[in-house]
Design a protein around this motif. Sequence first.
Motif, PDB file in Angstrom:
ATOM      1  N   GLN A 197       0.822  -1.208   0.000  1.00 53.79           N
ATOM      2  CA  GLN A 197       0.000   0.000   0.000  1.00 53.79           C
ATOM      3  C   GLN A 197       0.861   1.265   0.000  1.00 53.79           C
ATOM      4  OE1 GLN A 197      -3.421   0.176  -0.344  1.00 53.79           O
ATOM      5  NE2 GLN A 197      -3.095  -1.996  -0.821  1.00 53.79           N
ATOM      6  N   LEU A 198       1.978   1.235   0.694  1.00 51.70           N
ATOM      7  CA  LEU A 198       2.868   2.399   0.717  1.00 51.70           C
ATOM      8  C   LEU A 198       3.511   2.620  -0.658  1.00 51.70           C
ATOM      9  CD1 LEU A 198       4.516   1.954   4.226  1.00 51.70           C
ATOM     10  CD2 LEU A 198       2.817   3.661   3.552  1.00 51.70           C
ATOM     11  N   ARG A 199       3.855   1.546  -1.350  1.00 52.83           N
ATOM     12  CA  ARG A 199       4.379   1.695  -2.708  1.00 52.83           C
ATOM     13  C   ARG A 199       3.306   2.264  -3.641  1.00 52.83           C
ATOM     14  NH1 ARG A 199       9.331  -0.479  -3.502  1.00 52.83           N
ATOM     15  NH2 ARG A 199      10.099  -1.980  -1.947  1.00 52.83           N
ATOM     16  N   ALA A 200       2.084   1.833  -3.448  1.00 55.33           N
ATOM     17  CA  ALA A 200       0.993   2.370  -4.266  1.00 55.33           C
ATOM     18  C   ALA A 200       0.802   3.860  -3.995  1.00 55.33           C
ATOM     19  CB  ALA A 200      -0.297   1.595  -3.975  1.00 55.33           C
ATOM     20  N   LEU A 201       0.978   4.275  -2.737  1.00 54.75           N
ATOM     21  CA  LEU A 201       0.864   5.691  -2.407  1.00 54.75           C
ATOM     22  C   LEU A 201       1.960   6.495  -3.088  1.00 54.75           C
ATOM     23  CD1 LEU A 201      -0.539   7.914  -0.752  1.00 54.75           C
ATOM     24  CD2 LEU A 201       0.993   7.349   1.150  1.00 54.75           C
ATOM     25  N   GLU A 202       3.174   5.958  -3.150  1.00 52.94           N
ATOM     26  CA  GLU A 202       4.253   6.648  -3.860  1.00 52.94           C
ATOM     27  C   GLU A 202       3.910   6.809  -5.339  1.00 52.94           C
ATOM     28  OE1 GLU A 202       8.456   5.880  -1.705  1.00 52.94           O
ATOM     29  OE2 GLU A 202       7.526   4.058  -2.523  1.00 52.94           O
ATOM     30  N   THR A 203       3.288   5.797  -5.911  1.00 54.36           N
ATOM     31  CA  THR A 203       2.874   5.892  -7.314  1.00 54.36           C
ATOM     32  C   THR A 203       1.817   6.981  -7.485  1.00 54.36           C
ATOM     33  OG1 THR A 203       3.351   3.550  -7.676  1.00 54.36           O
ATOM     34  CG2 THR A 203       1.871   4.627  -9.241  1.00 54.36           C
ATOM     35  N   GLU A 204       0.847   7.012  -6.568  1.00 53.15           N
ATOM     36  CA  GLU A 204      -0.197   8.037  -6.639  1.00 53.15           C
ATOM     37  C   GLU A 204       0.394   9.435  -6.497  1.00 53.15           C
ATOM     38  OE1 GLU A 204      -3.969   5.592  -4.662  1.00 53.15           O
ATOM     39  OE2 GLU A 204      -2.761   6.942  -3.428  1.00 53.15           O
ATOM     40  N   ALA A 205       1.352   9.577  -5.587  1.00 52.31           N
ATOM     41  CA  ALA A 205       1.951  10.888  -5.326  1.00 52.31           C
ATOM     42  C   ALA A 205       3.009  11.260  -6.347  1.00 52.31           C
ATOM     43  CB  ALA A 205       2.561  10.905  -3.923  1.00 52.31           C
ATOM     44  N   ASP A 206       3.466  10.255  -7.118  1.00 50.99           N
ATOM     45  CA  ASP A 206       4.552  10.464  -8.073  1.00 50.99           C
ATOM     46  C   ASP A 206       5.771  11.071  -7.371  1.00 50.99           C
ATOM     47  OD1 ASP A 206       5.856  10.389 -10.500  1.00 50.99           O
ATOM     48  OD2 ASP A 206       5.109  12.344 -11.166  1.00 50.99           O
ATOM     49  N   ALA A 207       6.106  10.471  -6.206  1.00 48.66           N
ATOM     50  CA  ALA A 207       7.223  10.983  -5.410  1.00 48.66           C
ATOM     51  C   ALA A 207       7.777   9.853  -4.563  1.00 48.66           C
ATOM     52  CB  ALA A 207       6.762  12.130  -4.511  1.00 48.66           C
ATOM     53  N   VAL A 208       9.050   9.972  -4.197  1.00 51.22           N
ATOM     54  CA  VAL A 208       9.677   9.016  -3.292  1.00 51.22           C
ATOM     55  C   VAL A 208       9.368   9.459  -1.862  1.00 51.22           C
ATOM     56  CG1 VAL A 208      11.834   7.986  -2.502  1.00 51.22           C
ATOM     57  CG2 VAL A 208      11.506   8.490  -4.935  1.00 51.22           C
ATOM     58  N   LEU A 209       8.626   8.637  -1.149  1.00 49.44           N
ATOM     59  CA  LEU A 209       8.195   8.978   0.210  1.00 49.44           C
ATOM     60  C   LEU A 209       9.023   8.280   1.277  1.00 49.44           C
ATOM     61  CD1 LEU A 209       4.333   8.700  -0.359  1.00 49.44           C
ATOM     62  CD2 LEU A 209       5.787  10.741  -0.572  1.00 49.44           C
ATOM     63  N   LEU A 210       9.720   7.197   0.895  1.00 50.29           N
ATOM     64  CA  LEU A 210      10.430   6.387   1.881  1.00 50.29           C
ATOM     65  C   LEU A 210      11.842   6.074   1.412  1.00 50.29           C
ATOM     66  CD1 LEU A 210       7.618   3.783   2.644  1.00 50.29           C
ATOM     67  CD2 LEU A 210       8.214   5.782   4.028  1.00 50.29           C
ATOM     68  N   HIS A 211      12.790   6.112   2.348  1.00 52.42           N
ATOM     69  CA  HIS A 211      14.121   5.529   2.147  1.00 52.42           C
ATOM     70  C   HIS A 211      14.031   4.066   2.537  1.00 52.42           C
ATOM     71  CE1 HIS A 211      16.205   9.250   1.335  1.00 52.42           C
ATOM     72  NE2 HIS A 211      15.844   9.780   2.476  1.00 52.42           N
ATOM     73  N   ARG A 212      14.540   3.175   1.701  1.00 54.91           N
ATOM     74  CA  ARG A 212      14.528   1.746   2.009  1.00 54.91           C
ATOM     75  C   ARG A 212      15.959   1.226   1.999  1.00 54.91           C
ATOM     76  NH1 ARG A 212      10.063   2.833  -1.191  1.00 54.91           N
ATOM     77  NH2 ARG A 212       8.049   2.083  -0.378  1.00 54.91           N
ATOM     78  N   GLU A 213      16.392   0.686   3.148  1.00 51.81           N
ATOM     79  CA  GLU A 213      17.712   0.063   3.264  1.00 51.81           C
ATOM     80  C   GLU A 213      17.521  -1.290   3.923  1.00 51.81           C
ATOM     81  OE1 GLU A 213      20.493   2.535   5.251  1.00 51.81           O
ATOM     82  OE2 GLU A 213      20.137   4.280   3.947  1.00 51.81           O
ATOM     83  N   GLY A 214      17.513  -2.335   3.110  1.00 51.97           N
ATOM     84  CA  GLY A 214      17.210  -3.661   3.645  1.00 51.97           C
ATOM     85  C   GLY A 214      15.783  -3.685   4.161  1.00 51.97           C
ATOM     86  N   ARG A 215      15.630  -4.051   5.441  1.00 51.83           N
ATOM     87  CA  ARG A 215      14.292  -4.086   6.042  1.00 51.83           C
ATOM     88  C   ARG A 215      13.951  -2.790   6.773  1.00 51.83           C
ATOM     89  NH1 ARG A 215      13.560 -10.197   8.594  1.00 51.83           N
ATOM     90  NH2 ARG A 215      13.946 -11.345   6.650  1.00 51.83           N
ATOM     91  N   THR A 216      14.862  -1.839   6.735  1.00 52.45           N
ATOM     92  CA  THR A 216      14.650  -0.571   7.429  1.00 52.45           C
ATOM     93  C   THR A 216      14.074   0.457   6.466  1.00 52.45           C
ATOM     94  OG1 THR A 216      16.501  -1.020   8.904  1.00 52.45           O
ATOM     95  CG2 THR A 216      15.736   1.265   8.765  1.00 52.45           C
ATOM     96  N   VAL A 217      13.037   1.158   6.912  1.00 51.59           N
ATOM     97  CA  VAL A 217      12.462   2.230   6.116  1.00 51.59           C
ATOM     98  C   VAL A 217      12.381   3.498   6.962  1.00 51.59           C
ATOM     99  CG1 VAL A 217      11.109   0.707   4.640  1.00 51.59           C
ATOM    100  CG2 VAL A 217      10.103   1.601   6.729  1.00 51.59           C
ATOM    101  N   SER A 218      12.526   4.623   6.314  1.00 55.33           N
ATOM    102  CA  SER A 218      12.357   5.920   6.978  1.00 55.33           C
ATOM    103  C   SER A 218      11.766   6.886   5.971  1.00 55.33           C
ATOM    104  CB  SER A 218      13.690   6.442   7.507  1.00 55.33           C
ATOM    105  OG  SER A 218      14.633   6.582   6.456  1.00 55.33           O
TER     106      SER A 218
END
Length: 294
Positions: A36-57
């Motif tokens: 769902q968070l990836r879908a939100l990034e698609t809707e927003a057309d923006a990178v909303l999260l940093h992803r490093e392994g299993r860590t997100v911010s």
Amino acid sequence: MLDVRRLILLRDLAEYGTVTAVADVHQVTPSAVSQQLRALETEADAVLLHREGRTVSLTATGAALVRQSERVLAELERAHGIVRATDGQVAGELVIGCFTSALAPVAAPLSGALVERHPGLRPRIIQAEPEDALPMLRRRDLDLALHYRYRHLGAGLPDGLTARTLFEDPLALAVPERLRAAAGERGVAALRRERWVTTPPPSACRDVMLHACHSAGFTPLLEHDYTDLRSALALVATGLAVTILPGLLCDDPPDGVAILPLPEKGRTIEAVIRSGSEEHPAIVAALDVLNHPA
């Protein structure tokens, strides 16, 4: 158009810190939250999260969207309340979360008064301590939460919630009669050699008791854990323990128990609602009863 449910997941990620914690709150799988968070990034057309392994911010853009989402959610709550108010009816289900010690003196009279004044309203009470009630309120499992905050512990409300102060609930010492004179003269300091009963951790009641004892210069001997401090008074009556408890629990103590006020310490009792829901007819009715009980 951004999906509101996805905005809520992003907001909760900002608060709880991990996808797993958000999944636990919403009772879904972590993979469902991530999708769902990836879908939100698609809707927003923006990178909303940093992803490093299993860590997100959150990125700066994600954090900005979280701040804006609270305003969006509040306006949606306000719109829902306005729609419900147009027919002038106070009806339907109102789910109220309430902490244990306020069930009898606050929640039960509130329910009775609401049904008497508004026969079409169906109040439903769910027992929930503040640490559980506030997340339930934010995810819409509750409509209103009866809540307390200890003044000197300084815990604030999460974003998106609004509190209305109802009354102050002072704390009291509960001791066996043999300790009445000593505790009345010296307060908590007179009880450094006694055994204590309190609630299991994590617990604000336990924290406030520890704070009071540490302020008096000692670490208490925590001999007994009781979830229900009202029942713990029976143990105090045997002479085997002492405790600190809220004033709401002090009416009609068992024989052999002395109740001594601690006027400098206490908690604030509040009604907490989602920001923007102030105009919903059922919320208006509940707050009116709470502020003007019969």
